[in-house]
Every structure is written in C-alpha cells, then in structure tokens.
Design a protein around this motif. Structure first.
Motif, PDB file in Angstrom:
ATOM      1  N   LYS A   7       0.880  -1.166   0.000  1.00  0.00           N
ATOM      2  CA  LYS A   7       0.000   0.000   0.000  1.00  0.00           C
ATOM      3  C   LYS A   7       0.917   1.215   0.000  1.00  0.00           C
ATOM      4  N   CYS A   8       1.362   1.602  -1.186  1.00  0.00           N
ATOM      5  CA  CYS A   8       2.463   2.557  -1.280  1.00  0.00           C
ATOM      6  C   CYS A   8       2.049   3.976  -0.885  1.00  0.00           C
ATOM      7  N   ASN A   9       2.652   4.418   0.218  1.00  0.00           N
ATOM      8  CA  ASN A   9       2.499   5.796   0.677  1.00  0.00           C
ATOM      9  C   ASN A   9       3.877   6.399   0.960  1.00  0.00           C
ATOM     10  N   LEU A  10       4.856   5.995   0.137  1.00  0.00           N
ATOM     11  CA  LEU A  10       6.236   6.429   0.361  1.00  0.00           C
ATOM     12  C   LEU A  10       6.409   7.932   0.223  1.00  0.00           C
ATOM     13  N   CYS A  11       5.653   8.542  -0.666  1.00  0.00           N
ATOM     14  CA  CYS A  11       5.821   9.966  -0.938  1.00  0.00           C
ATOM     15  C   CYS A  11       4.521  10.717  -0.636  1.00  0.00           C
ATOM     16  N   PRO A  12       4.506  12.025  -0.756  1.00  0.00           N
ATOM     17  CA  PRO A  12       3.300  12.803  -0.411  1.00  0.00           C
ATOM     18  C   PRO A  12       2.076  12.494  -1.258  1.00  0.00           C
ATOM     19  N   ARG A  13       2.250  11.778  -2.351  1.00  0.00           N
ATOM     20  CA  ARG A  13       1.091  11.435  -3.193  1.00  0.00           C
ATOM     21  C   ARG A  13       0.115  10.519  -2.471  1.00  0.00           C
ATOM     22  N   GLN A  14       0.650   9.653  -1.583  1.00  0.00           N
ATOM     23  CA  GLN A  14      -0.203   8.750  -0.808  1.00  0.00           C
ATOM     24  C   GLN A  14      -1.142   7.949  -1.710  1.00  0.00           C
ATOM     25  N   CYS A  15      -0.585   7.370  -2.760  1.00  0.00           N
ATOM     26  CA  CYS A  15      -1.414   6.678  -3.763  1.00  0.00           C
ATOM     27  C   CYS A  15      -2.099   5.433  -3.200  1.00  0.00           C
ATOM     28  N   GLY A  16      -1.423   4.714  -2.316  1.00  0.00           N
ATOM     29  CA  GLY A  16      -2.017   3.531  -1.716  1.00  0.00           C
ATOM     30  C   GLY A  16      -2.127   2.332  -2.626  1.00  0.00           C
ATOM     31  N   VAL A  17      -1.401   2.319  -3.740  1.00  0.00           N
ATOM     32  CA  VAL A  17      -1.491   1.202  -4.683  1.00  0.00           C
ATOM     33  C   VAL A  17      -0.629   0.031  -4.219  1.00  0.00           C
ATOM     34  N   ASN A  18      -0.971  -1.146  -4.697  1.00  0.00           N
ATOM     35  CA  ASN A  18      -0.204  -2.355  -4.397  1.00  0.00           C
ATOM     36  C   ASN A  18       0.847  -2.562  -5.490  1.00  0.00           C
ATOM     37  N   ARG A  19       2.017  -2.058  -5.250  1.00  0.00           N
ATOM     38  CA  ARG A  19       3.079  -2.169  -6.252  1.00  0.00           C
ATOM     39  C   ARG A  19       3.581  -3.601  -6.396  1.00  0.00           C
ATOM     40  N   LEU A  20       3.431  -4.393  -5.354  1.00  0.00           N
ATOM     41  CA  LEU A  20       3.848  -5.795  -5.434  1.00  0.00           C
ATOM     42  C   LEU A  20       2.986  -6.570  -6.429  1.00  0.00           C
ATOM     43  N   ALA A  21       1.766  -6.082  -6.642  1.00  0.00           N
ATOM     44  CA  ALA A  21       0.849  -6.733  -7.589  1.00  0.00           C
ATOM     45  C   ALA A  21       0.908  -6.080  -8.968  1.00  0.00           C
ATOM     46  N   GLY A  22       1.855  -5.176  -9.158  1.00  0.00           N
ATOM     47  CA  GLY A  22       2.008  -4.530 -10.458  1.00  0.00           C
ATOM     48  C   GLY A  22       1.226  -3.242 -10.625  1.00  0.00           C
ATOM     49  N   GLN A  23       0.501  -2.826  -9.586  1.00  0.00           N
ATOM     50  CA  GLN A  23      -0.220  -1.558  -9.670  1.00  0.00           C
ATOM     51  C   GLN A  23       0.760  -0.390  -9.618  1.00  0.00           C
ATOM     52  N   THR A  24       0.393   0.700 -10.266  1.00  0.00           N
ATOM     53  CA  THR A  24       1.253   1.878 -10.252  1.00  0.00           C
ATOM     54  C   THR A  24       0.432   3.121  -9.916  1.00  0.00           C
ATOM     55  N   GLY A  25       1.090   4.061  -9.244  1.00  0.00           N
ATOM     56  CA  GLY A  25       0.451   5.316  -8.896  1.00  0.00           C
ATOM     57  C   GLY A  25       0.963   6.442  -9.772  1.00  0.00           C
TER      58      GLY A  25
END
Length: 299
Positions: A7-25
């Motif tokens: 649940k990618c929230n590494l940066c201020p965008r807070q996209c919340g996507v699952n990058r492990l499943a191939g989703q991109t923000g």
C-alpha cells in the motif's frame, strides 16, 4: 519492504497502490527498481564530482511532473531497465571500483525500501563510499527517517516557494511546505557539510535551487527561508542551467533561457541575506552537453 509497497504511501502522493501486484500510482513505478544509467558523473557540484567523478545512478520514473525536466526521457517517459537488489548492489560496487568519490542516487525516493536493502547489501560486500541522496525534496518525513544512518549527503532541490507555480509546472501541490519539512529532516540527520582534505563532501546538506526565467522573486523567497531556518554553514547550489526542455513550450513565460541579469540579481540577493556558502554556475551552464545520454550504460 513488503508492507511499504503493498500500500504505497512512500511519498506525499499517498497513492495507496499495491506495487507488489504490479499496480502503479502517480510515479508509475511498480515493484522492480528501474535504472537508466550509472556512470562517473563529472558535472555535479565540485565537492561531489571532484576529479574522479560522482558514481551516479539515474533511476527511472518520478513522483512529480516537471514540464521542463531535462531528464524527461527517464522521469516522464519511463526509459530504463529493471534490476534486482543484487544487481543494483553490484552497480554500486562497480562504480566504487572505478574510483568515484561517492554513490549518487538520482530521484531515488520512489524506490526507498529497495535502496535501503541495496545499501545494506553493498556495505556487507565492501561498499565504503558516502551515499548521496539526490532528490526533488517532494518527500515524506516518515520515509526519510528510514534512511537515518544510511545516507551521508542529502542533495535536495528546493524548486518553488509559490504553490500555484509548483502545481502549474510540476503538478506538485503543497510543494514548499512538504519540501521544507523534508529538508529540515535531512538536516537533522546529516547537519552542515563536512569535507575531506581534497574538498570532497563526506557528510552534510547541500540545497539546490534552479532559477526559472521570470521567477526571480520566487527564488528570493526560497533563499530568505533558508537564511531564516538553517545555519549559515549549509551550502546552497544556485543553478542557472535552465533550458526549455520537454513541454516547456506550452508555457510561453518559461519557454526561454534564463537571462544573465535575472541570475545575477538572485546571486546579489543571496549575499545581501548574509548567506556565505554555495555554488554558482558560470555562463554556458545551460547546454545540452551537460545532459547525460541515457543509454543504459553501467546498468
């Protein structure tokens, strides 16, 4: 790493996507780290490149959308090659073998968990060079805290003071507030610059600012903030190398080079504020010869 990328929230965008499943923000980065070039860079600040060059790794993708980005081929168009943690550690070690002064990570924020693993692995295999975190400063303090003790030199941009300008040219809302919080965290980790006997930086903060045509007042406000919030020992790199790359032609007010008069006025303001340490660029810095050829060299 798994939790951070699920649940990618590494940066201020807070996209919340699952990058492990191939989703991109917004940044378009998925699970794998992508690199466009790794080489001994001779055109960074003198204390970073020195005589032997900075071991620079250019990462693919970016979490902001600068319409004038000179590296648009990798930041916006996605050119690069996927590498594993082992391969990236190998790239670091090969650069060290070439005699470079440091490992310089360009636009690394979106790959922070993987880079942490890579630095730890590379150090276990003999990496001993300072790590330079070369970013756009559009970063979360919480993410930066995970780098404590791993990054030696922070080299952030401080691009904009005015929020409408940041949105217009980089699609980055709340840029100044976000970037200044990030920079204060960076400073808390590494402090003022420390140099070796040859003038090469070993640890510390250097803030970069690219002066945009028609925006000298914005530049002055940034310098004023630095003068009021950080000690005089911090270095500022004032850059005049702006050229209207990528989609800059869509904005007539920045579809030109910076004039010498504009740049000189910002430099004069720098000194009027009592700032003491920094780097200025000579006339001719705005040249395509200083833009790397992204050819997967060293990857």
């Amino acid at each position: 790493m798994k939790d951070l990328l699920e649940k990618c929230n590494l940066c201020p965008r807070q996209c919340g996507v699952n990058r492990l499943a191939g989703q991109t923000g917004v940044c378009r980065a998925a699970r794998e780290v992508m690199v466009a070039k790794a080489f001994a860079h001779k055109w960074e600040e003198p204390c970073i490149s020195g005589e032997k060059g900075s071991g620079t790794v250019f990462f693919t993708h970016c979490n902001i959308r600068c319409i004038f980005c000179q590296n648009f081929r990798i930041s916006q168009e996605g050119f690069g090659k996927a590498v594993t943690i082992d391969e990236l550690a190998g790239i670091f070690l090969k650069l060290q073998q070439k005699g470079v002064h440091n490992i310089n990570l360009v636009t690394p924020t979106i790959y922070t968990p993987q880079i942490i693993e890579t630095i730890k692995l590379a150090k276990s295999l003999g990496l001993s060079l300072p790590i330079v975190w070369n970013s756009n400063a559009y970063e979360n303090v919480e993410t930066l805290k995970t780098l404590t003790g791993l990054v030696d030199v922070y080299l952030p941009d401080l691009k904009y003071f005015d929020d409408s300008t940041a949105i217009k040219y980089s699609g980055a809302p709340n840029y100044f507030d976000t970037a200044t919080r990030a920079i204060m965290e960076m400073f808390s980790q590494v402090g003022e610059p420390i140099f070796d006997d040859n003038g090469i930086i070993k640890k510390g903060l250097i803030i970069r600012h690219l002066v945009l045509p028609g925006h000298k007042e914005d530049s002055k406000k940034i310098l004023k903030w630095i003068s009021e919030n950080l000690p005089k020992g911090v270095y500022i790199s004032l850059m005049s190398q702006y050229m209207p790359y990528y989609k800059a032609e869509s904005r007539p007010e920045i579809n030109r080079r910076l004039s010498a008069a504009e740049y000189d006025e910002v430099i004069e303001y720098f000194f009027n504020l009592g700032l003491e340490n920094g780097f200025m660029q000579e006339e001719g810095a705005a040249s395509e010869e200083y833009v790397p050829n992204f050819d997967l060299g060293g990857v």
